[in-house]
Design an enzyme around this catalytic site. Structure first.
Site, short mmCIF file in Angstrom:
data_model
loop_
_atom_site.label_atom_id
_atom_site.label_comp_id
_atom_site.label_asym_id
_atom_site.label_seq_id
_atom_site.Cartn_x
_atom_site.Cartn_y
_atom_site.Cartn_z
N CYS A 132 -58.21 -16.41 -12.60
CA CYS A 132 -58.12 -16.42 -14.06
C CYS A 132 -56.82 -17.10 -14.49
CB CYS A 132 -58.16 -14.99 -14.60
SG CYS A 132 -58.13 -14.95 -16.41
N CYS B 274 -51.95 -11.76 -17.41
CA CYS B 274 -51.87 -10.31 -17.63
C CYS B 274 -51.18 -9.67 -16.41
CB CYS B 274 -53.26 -9.73 -17.83
SG CYS B 274 -54.23 -10.65 -19.06
N CYS C 155 -52.94 -7.52 -13.66
CA CYS C 155 -54.28 -7.89 -13.21
C CYS C 155 -54.30 -8.68 -11.90
CB CYS C 155 -54.98 -8.70 -14.29
SG CYS C 155 -56.68 -9.10 -13.83
N CYS D 7 -72.37 -3.21 -17.41
CA CYS D 7 -71.31 -4.06 -17.96
C CYS D 7 -70.99 -5.18 -16.97
CB CYS D 7 -70.05 -3.25 -18.19
SG CYS D 7 -70.34 -1.79 -19.19
N CYS E 294 -73.53 -4.93 -21.61
CA CYS E 294 -72.17 -5.15 -22.11
C CYS E 294 -71.57 -6.31 -21.32
CB CYS E 294 -71.34 -3.89 -21.90
SG CYS E 294 -69.60 -4.08 -22.36
N CYS F 231 -66.36 -2.83 -27.85
CA CYS F 231 -65.72 -1.96 -26.85
C CYS F 231 -64.29 -2.47 -26.71
CB CYS F 231 -66.48 -2.07 -25.53
SG CYS F 231 -65.67 -1.22 -24.16
N ARG G 132 -63.75 6.32 -23.28
CA ARG G 132 -64.13 6.16 -21.87
C ARG G 132 -62.94 6.29 -20.94
NH1 ARG G 132 -66.93 1.01 -21.13
NH2 ARG G 132 -68.67 2.20 -21.91
S1 SF4 Z 1 -57.17 -9.08 -17.47
FE1 SF4 Z 1 -57.25 -10.39 -15.63
S2 SF4 Z 1 -59.26 -11.35 -15.74
FE2 SF4 Z 1 -58.82 -10.54 -17.80
S3 SF4 Z 1 -57.85 -12.23 -18.88
FE3 SF4 Z 1 -56.17 -11.03 -17.98
S4 SF4 Z 1 -55.78 -12.04 -15.98
FE4 SF4 Z 1 -57.79 -12.74 -16.71
#
Ligand code: SF4
Length: 345
Positions: free
Chosen positions: A53, A57, A60, A97, A128, A188, A260
């Site tokens: 990705c 984040c 993550c 989901c 979802c 959600c 949740r």
């Molecule tokens: S949470 Fe993870 S998968 Fe979702 S946008 Fe951020 S880096 Fe990408």
């Protein structure tokens, strides 16, 4: 609180400052006004496109920026996704989901996503998706395919957000939620506890959610899962009581939303989970890999449900005698494929 009234900072902070047992009592009373306290909505989450990705984040493992050893996988074939949905249904899940680690989907992906939604709906399950930001047109196409829910979390307060994510703005997230809502898809949206945020940040996050034009139908509250290789790997643990408190405040501020228990549940004791249900949590994920972090084995969930006298909402397990529980347990124990996480083995 009526829909036209907005929660203020002072009101929200006051809830966080209440003695815990008083807060739990209020939350439980409000919960019982709107829901059957013995019913828990059960969703299964499958990662349909894993890793690589471009977002940053900091919690993550799917971000391409962090070395977490996660193997990236392209978008799954439609039939494999639907095979997994069938297994989830057999194991008692009422909502399926599908999550993709994207900044946003490309238009070329839409025909496959539409087929996945239509296929899940044909199984009689709710659908979802969580795919990142959407255009108006993409949201409408997913709605037309029958998508019930779209997940897009706010993650934390607007003030703390930039310490966690710099590649997508808070406003972009709010705009995506608005597009989803305009397309007629249920929302959600929730956040994460344990990012190093303050209690004020938790209050601000819940205020943002509760003060949306309509509160999200589903509010996932995650406990940070600390993954080696991510910048938040060594963040301090959150006291379980602080997590339970956040659940209770969410229940009080969004009385008709499903709250949740999401990521992080596998590290929680049965007693902590029971207190979260007391605080008004009435939805869980179970089964398939919770995106890329472990989730408690389904049968341990069923055992806990049995101990607490809870039932999965709208599912085959709802009508159980012990024979059906045993049968479903057997199905779950056998449901061990590369797609279907079985922590019991
Ligand atoms: S949470 Fe993870 S998968 Fe979702 S946008 Fe951020 S880096 Fe990408």
């Amino acid at each position: 609180m009526s829909k036209s009234l907005r929660w203020t900072r002072e009101q929200t902070q006051a809830l966080f400052e209440q003695p815990l047992l008083e807060l739990l009592f209020s939350a439980q009373q409000i919960h019982r006004q709107h829901f059957d306290s013995r019913q828990i909505q059960v969703s299964t989450l499958l990662s349909i496109k894993t890793g690589s990705c471009p977002e940053d984040c900091k919690y993550c493992p799917q971000s391409a920026r962090y070395k977490t050893g996660l193997a990236a996988e392209p978008l799954m074939e439609v039939e494999l996704v639907l095979a997994s949905a069938r297994q989830a249904k057999a194991a008692g899940s009422s909502r399926f989901c599908m999550g993709a680690a994207w900044k946003n989907p490309q238009d070329r992906d839409l025909p496959y996503l539409e087929q996945m939604v239509a296929g899940v709906k044909a199984l009689g399950m709710e659908s979802c998706m969580t795919l990142g930001s959407l255009t108006d047109r993409q949201a409408q196409r997913l709605a037309d395919a029958g998508l019930d829910y779209y997940n897009h979390n706010l993650d934390t307060s607007p003030e703390y957000y930039n310490k966690i994510i710099t590649t997508r703005s808070y406003q972009e997230r709010l705009d995506t939620l608005d597009k989803v809502r305009q397309a007629g898809i249920k929302v959600c949206s929730g956040g994460i506890v344990g990012l190093g945020e303050s209690v004020t940040d938790r209050a601000e996050l819940l205020m943002q959610l509760a003060n949306l034009p309509a509160p999200p139908e589903s509010v996932p509250i995650n406990m940070l899962v600390k993954v080696a290789g991510t910048p938040l790997e060594h963040t301090e643990d959150v006291d379980p009581f602080d997590f339970i408190r956040t659940i209770a405040v969410a229940r009080i501020m969004m009385p008709t939303s499903y709250v949740r228990l999401s990521a992080g549940r596998e590290k929680m004791s049965e007693q902590t989970q029971a207190m979260c249900f007391m605080a008004g949590a009435n939805s869980i994920f179970y089964g398939c890999k919770l995106l890329t972090t472990p989730n408690p084995a389904q049968n341990s969930d069923l055992k806990l449900f049995k101990k607490l006298g809870l039932n999965p909402e709208n599912s085959v397990i709802e009508q159980t005698g012990s024979e059906l529980v045993a049968q479903v347990n057997k199905q779950m124990l056998e449901a061990d494929t590369e797609l279907f996480y079985n922590a019991g083995r």
